[in-house]
Design a protein around this motif. Structure first.
Motif: not given
Length: 158
Positions: A20-23, A27-30, A94-102, A135-139
């Motif tokens: 999920t993190a890789e996906t 998505a963030i790169r997109a 550089k991405t750091r996930f604070v939570r799965p949706d942030v 991440k809102e409504a899957g995007h």
């Protein structure tokens, strides 16, 4: 056999989180690709579309706009003038996930082709975009953006 099944059951959530993190990173790169593409097409509507409806934007001068429509309105006149021939690209993310949706996302950028108010070429620039993305409504979308022009700073001490 029971141990293998138990081990699989225990490891599955961790494998799923890694996938999920890789996906999400892709998505963030997109989103960053869309951001840069809209900039390079000088399309204020497409540029603002990657922001959350209630997003906050702050530029390199500390001036900003709140809300997707105001972010679009803020950029439209600049895309028609000083940034009308500009080209921007990112050189590192550089991405750091604070939570799965942030996620906190730092994007190093380079820009060429900007002009001043009199139509004279401006020097090439480099900077850092600092985003809070949600991440809102899957995007993924940009909730907060701050921009820093690194080329305006003195070089670091050696």
């Amino acid at each position: 056999m029971i141990r293998i099944v138990a081990l699989c059951v225990l490891l599955f959530p961790f494998l799923l989180m890694a996938q999920t993190a890789e996906t999400d990173e892709h998505a963030i790169r997109a989103v960053m690709d869309q951001f840069m593409d809209a900039w390079n097409r000088h399309d204020a509507k497409a540029f603002a579309a990657v922001f959350a409806e209630d997003a906050d934007f702050t530029n390199v001068r500390g001036v900003g706009a709140s809300g997707r429509q105001k972010i679009e309105d803020f950029h439209a006149p600049m895309f028609a003038t000083v940034f009308s021939k500009s080209h921007q690209e990112y050189t590192d993310i550089k991405t750091r996930f604070v939570r799965p949706d942030v996620a906190a996302v730092d994007v190093h950028w380079k820009m060429t082709g900007a002009i001043d108010a009199q139509g004279n070429p401006r020097p090439d620039r480099e900077g850092l975009l600092s985003f809070v993305m949600t991440k809102e409504a899957g995007h993924w979308e940009i909730a907060v953006m701050h921009n820093l022009d690194i080329s305006a700073l003195p070089p670091p001490a050696k």
